[in-house]
Design a protein around this motif. Structure first.
Motif, PDB file in Angstrom:
ATOM      1  N   GLU A  37      -0.366   8.569   7.348  1.00  0.00           N
ATOM      2  CA  GLU A  37      -1.275   9.442   6.614  1.00  0.00           C
ATOM      3  C   GLU A  37      -2.711   8.948   6.713  1.00  0.00           C
ATOM      4  O   GLU A  37      -3.640   9.736   6.921  1.00  0.00           O
ATOM      5  CB  GLU A  37      -0.843   9.534   5.148  1.00  0.00           C
ATOM      6  CG  GLU A  37       0.448  10.302   4.933  1.00  0.00           C
ATOM      7  CD  GLU A  37       0.791  10.465   3.471  1.00  0.00           C
ATOM      8  OE1 GLU A  37      -0.052  10.111   2.626  1.00  0.00           O
ATOM      9  OE2 GLU A  37       1.895  10.943   3.170  1.00  0.00           O
ATOM     10  N   GLN A  38      -2.912   7.638   6.573  1.00  0.00           N
ATOM     11  CA  GLN A  38      -4.260   7.090   6.709  1.00  0.00           C
ATOM     12  C   GLN A  38      -4.791   7.304   8.121  1.00  0.00           C
ATOM     13  O   GLN A  38      -5.965   7.632   8.304  1.00  0.00           O
ATOM     14  CB  GLN A  38      -4.262   5.593   6.373  1.00  0.00           C
ATOM     15  CG  GLN A  38      -4.227   5.287   4.896  1.00  0.00           C
ATOM     16  CD  GLN A  38      -4.552   3.832   4.616  1.00  0.00           C
ATOM     17  OE1 GLN A  38      -4.767   3.032   5.525  1.00  0.00           O
ATOM     18  NE2 GLN A  38      -4.595   3.478   3.349  1.00  0.00           N
ATOM     19  N   GLN A  40      -4.130   9.708  10.104  1.00  0.00           N
ATOM     20  CA  GLN A  40      -4.504  11.109  10.250  1.00  0.00           C
ATOM     21  C   GLN A  40      -5.843  11.398   9.572  1.00  0.00           C
ATOM     22  O   GLN A  40      -6.686  12.129  10.125  1.00  0.00           O
ATOM     23  CB  GLN A  40      -3.418  12.007   9.646  1.00  0.00           C
ATOM     24  CG  GLN A  40      -3.732  13.499   9.684  1.00  0.00           C
ATOM     25  CD  GLN A  40      -3.914  14.017  11.090  1.00  0.00           C
ATOM     26  OE1 GLN A  40      -3.275  13.545  12.032  1.00  0.00           O
ATOM     27  NE2 GLN A  40      -4.791  15.015  11.248  1.00  0.00           N
ATOM     28  N   VAL A  41      -6.073  10.826   8.388  1.00  0.00           N
ATOM     29  CA  VAL A  41      -7.338  11.054   7.692  1.00  0.00           C
ATOM     30  C   VAL A  41      -8.504  10.485   8.499  1.00  0.00           C
ATOM     31  O   VAL A  41      -9.562  11.117   8.629  1.00  0.00           O
ATOM     32  CB  VAL A  41      -7.301  10.449   6.278  1.00  0.00           C
ATOM     33  CG1 VAL A  41      -8.667  10.574   5.599  1.00  0.00           C
ATOM     34  CG2 VAL A  41      -6.244  11.142   5.425  1.00  0.00           C
ATOM     35  N   GLU A  44      -9.336  12.790  11.334  1.00  0.00           N
ATOM     36  CA  GLU A  44     -10.102  13.947  10.887  1.00  0.00           C
ATOM     37  C   GLU A  44     -11.550  13.565  10.579  1.00  0.00           C
ATOM     38  O   GLU A  44     -12.474  14.341  10.839  1.00  0.00           O
ATOM     39  CB  GLU A  44      -9.429  14.561   9.662  1.00  0.00           C
ATOM     40  CG  GLU A  44      -8.074  15.192   9.968  1.00  0.00           C
ATOM     41  CD  GLU A  44      -7.405  15.756   8.735  1.00  0.00           C
ATOM     42  OE1 GLU A  44      -8.126  16.078   7.761  1.00  0.00           O
ATOM     43  OE2 GLU A  44      -6.172  15.870   8.733  1.00  0.00           O
ATOM     44  N   TRP A 331     -14.525  14.087   0.148  1.00  0.00           N
ATOM     45  CA  TRP A 331     -13.393  14.583   0.941  1.00  0.00           C
ATOM     46  C   TRP A 331     -12.467  13.437   1.349  1.00  0.00           C
ATOM     47  O   TRP A 331     -11.243  13.515   1.206  1.00  0.00           O
ATOM     48  CB  TRP A 331     -13.926  15.300   2.192  1.00  0.00           C
ATOM     49  CG  TRP A 331     -12.874  15.559   3.210  1.00  0.00           C
ATOM     50  CD1 TRP A 331     -12.002  16.598   3.255  1.00  0.00           C
ATOM     51  CD2 TRP A 331     -12.562  14.728   4.342  1.00  0.00           C
ATOM     52  NE1 TRP A 331     -11.169  16.474   4.337  1.00  0.00           N
ATOM     53  CE2 TRP A 331     -11.483  15.343   5.015  1.00  0.00           C
ATOM     54  CE3 TRP A 331     -13.084  13.537   4.829  1.00  0.00           C
ATOM     55  CZ2 TRP A 331     -10.924  14.784   6.172  1.00  0.00           C
ATOM     56  CZ3 TRP A 331     -12.530  12.983   5.977  1.00  0.00           C
ATOM     57  CH2 TRP A 331     -11.473  13.602   6.639  1.00  0.00           C
ATOM     58  N   PHE A 332     -13.059  12.367   1.871  1.00  0.00           N
ATOM     59  CA  PHE A 332     -12.277  11.236   2.389  1.00  0.00           C
ATOM     60  C   PHE A 332     -11.416  10.621   1.293  1.00  0.00           C
ATOM     61  O   PHE A 332     -10.211  10.381   1.477  1.00  0.00           O
ATOM     62  CB  PHE A 332     -13.241  10.201   2.972  1.00  0.00           C
ATOM     63  CG  PHE A 332     -12.593   8.940   3.475  1.00  0.00           C
ATOM     64  CD1 PHE A 332     -12.001   8.903   4.725  1.00  0.00           C
ATOM     65  CD2 PHE A 332     -12.585   7.785   2.702  1.00  0.00           C
ATOM     66  CE1 PHE A 332     -11.406   7.735   5.203  1.00  0.00           C
ATOM     67  CE2 PHE A 332     -11.998   6.622   3.163  1.00  0.00           C
ATOM     68  CZ  PHE A 332     -11.412   6.605   4.423  1.00  0.00           C
ATOM     69  N   ARG A 334     -10.526  11.912  -1.632  1.00  0.00           N
ATOM     70  CA  ARG A 334      -9.525  12.851  -2.130  1.00  0.00           C
ATOM     71  C   ARG A 334      -8.282  12.820  -1.247  1.00  0.00           C
ATOM     72  O   ARG A 334      -7.153  12.836  -1.732  1.00  0.00           O
ATOM     73  CB  ARG A 334     -10.121  14.265  -2.180  1.00  0.00           C
ATOM     74  CG  ARG A 334      -9.169  15.292  -2.805  1.00  0.00           C
ATOM     75  CD  ARG A 334      -9.874  16.602  -3.066  1.00  0.00           C
ATOM     76  NE  ARG A 334     -10.368  17.227  -1.844  1.00  0.00           N
ATOM     77  CZ  ARG A 334     -11.632  17.306  -1.482  1.00  0.00           C
ATOM     78  NH1 ARG A 334     -12.569  16.783  -2.252  1.00  0.00           N
ATOM     79  NH2 ARG A 334     -11.977  17.914  -0.356  1.00  0.00           N
ATOM     80  N   ARG A 335      -8.482  12.738   0.062  1.00  0.00           N
ATOM     81  CA  ARG A 335      -7.358  12.668   0.989  1.00  0.00           C
ATOM     82  C   ARG A 335      -6.636  11.325   0.902  1.00  0.00           C
ATOM     83  O   ARG A 335      -5.416  11.248   1.064  1.00  0.00           O
ATOM     84  CB  ARG A 335      -7.856  12.897   2.421  1.00  0.00           C
ATOM     85  CG  ARG A 335      -8.358  14.303   2.709  1.00  0.00           C
ATOM     86  CD  ARG A 335      -7.216  15.318   2.693  1.00  0.00           C
ATOM     87  NE  ARG A 335      -6.147  14.926   3.604  1.00  0.00           N
ATOM     88  CZ  ARG A 335      -6.141  15.172   4.916  1.00  0.00           C
ATOM     89  NH1 ARG A 335      -7.172  15.825   5.459  1.00  0.00           N
ATOM     90  NH2 ARG A 335      -5.137  14.787   5.668  1.00  0.00           N
TER      91      ARG A 335
END
Length: 412
Positions: A37-38, A40-41, A44, A331-332, A334-335
């Motif tokens: 998950e990290q 992927q963030v 992005e 944004w960062f 929150r993800r």
């Protein structure tokens, strides 16, 4: 091609680059991740930067946490140039890199971007070495004690605010056959969180920092007081049996199933909670031990920095300016399930993360974490000793002697 046409094309390309705000360049990133998950963030995040800075070719590599920590100093020291931007933790180890000249000063960038206004004083202090900023804070998170609200309601228990109340809650849970605290200390650092908080609440932030920095001795009477309080919890059997063979994730089901009543853990635990239980999970700060002590909190802070041997400094600074923006940090984080350091970023949407932010806003100051504030040759064997203490293999006096010996003769 005629000379006139060549000049025209060169000027056109120059104008286009100027409109983009940059000339063509390269940016090499090296980042630490602890899961897919990290990863992927971060991908992005890089894609968003590329979209706004099409003239910069971004190359990036991600490494798992233990590999990253084991290799970071070698990467910073390599003679053929380090990456342009790297990730690390605020704290003693980061300051040691800066002291050794492995980190590029960013005071001019910090001043030009007015980051003193963007970030709270407690965060700004954490990312500085002797007043000089080492890097850009990108995320931080809270620590606290999690519990099942329905269990407390059924037993008529309120979240404790003082040490005596915590002991009373623990005994009430034990009377129902429930272990007071879930703990998985296989990785050792979850045990260190207990030492950190007991020391912060008993002796305050200044002494805690001095102790971890080696300016105060482990056999100080103030440390004996901390270990006595901790030993009382061990004697009362407040921790899960067999916790040293259990990861912190493996301990979570004991909380879910009401086999354990509470758990001291960092905010990164929130995404692990099952969706069907999330509304029933509560959070409270570590209770007061000495009412004369101002309440400091653990707030591990992540940052990005520019190595001193970076080759593409202009591009690196562009990336730091981008990640510092309140919209990007909002944004960062929150993800990631963490808290944005930039004061202009939106507040967390997740209830538990927002409650954690409230705990941190009330704090008098922030500590990092036991193994972020000490050299690894001391912190690693010390955390092993903490677990031995929790397993009743070391007494208070034996642990004090062991810690003093580790400090005098650190592992090489």
């Amino acid at each position: 091609m005629s000379r006139a046409l060549f000049v025209f094309l060169a000027l056109s390309l120059s104008a286009a680059a100027s409109q983009l705000g940059e000339s063509a360049g390269v940016l090499n990133l090296r980042l630490m991740v602890s899961g897919g998950e990290q990863r992927q963030v971060y991908q992005e995040l890089i894609d968003r930067f590329r979209k706004e800075h099409p003239g910069i070719a971004v190359r990036h590599r991600e490494f798992e946490q233990e590999d990253y920590k084991a290799n970071i100093e070698a990467w910073l020291s390599q003679p053929d140039g380090a990456p342009d931007v790297m990730f690390y933790f605020a704290g003693h180890l980061m300051a040691d890199f800066y002291r050794k000249g492995l980190v590029r000063p960013i005071g001019d960038l910090w001043q030009s971007q007015q980051w003193n206004q963007a970030f709270p004083p407690a965060i700004s202090e954490i990312v500085r070495y002797r007043g000089k900023p080492m890097g850009l804070p990108i995320a931080y998170y809270h620590w606290g004690i999690y519990y099942r609200k329905s269990l407390f309601q059924r037993l008529g228990i309120d979240p404790p605010e003082t040490w005596d109340e915590l002991l009373a809650v623990g005994e009430a849970l034990k009377a129902e056959g429930i272990t007071p605290f879930a703990l998985g200390s296989e990785a050792r650092w979850p045990a260190a969180a207990w030492f950190d908080y007991l020391n912060l609440r008993t002796n305050g932030l200044e002494f805690h920092r001095d102790l971890l920095a080696g300016k105060a001795a482990f056999d100080d009477e103030r440390v004996r007081r901390v270990l006595s309080l901790w030993g009382d919890l061990v004697d009362r059997e407040f921790f899960l049996p067999g916790h040293s063979q259990m990861s912190w994730r493996s301990a979570l089901p004991y909380l879910y199933q009401n086999h354990a009543g509470m758990m001291l853990m960092g905010g990164f635990v929130v995404p692990q909670f099952p969706q069907q239980l999330i509304d029933d999970i509560g959070l409270f700060p570590f209770p007061v031990i000495d009412p004369e002590r101002r309440l400091a909190e653990e707030a591990p802070t992540d940052l990005l920095f520019i190595p001193s041997r970076a080759r593409n400094v202009t591009e690196a600074e562009a990336f730091l300016r981008f990640v510092a923006r309140p919209d990007i940090q909002g944004w960062f984080n929150r993800r990631m399930g963490t808290i944005a350091p930039n004061r202009q970023s939106p507040d967390p949407e997740d209830r538990l993360v927002a409650e954690g932010q409230t705990i941190l806003k009330r704090a008098s100051g922030y500590s990092q974490f036991f193994d972020r504030e000490m050299v690894r040759s001391v912190s690693s064997p010390a955390m092993d000793a903490f677990v031995d203490f929790l397993e009743r293999e070391l007494s208070v006096e034996a642990l004090l002697a062991t810690l003093a010996t580790i400090r005098q003769n650190p592992e090489q």
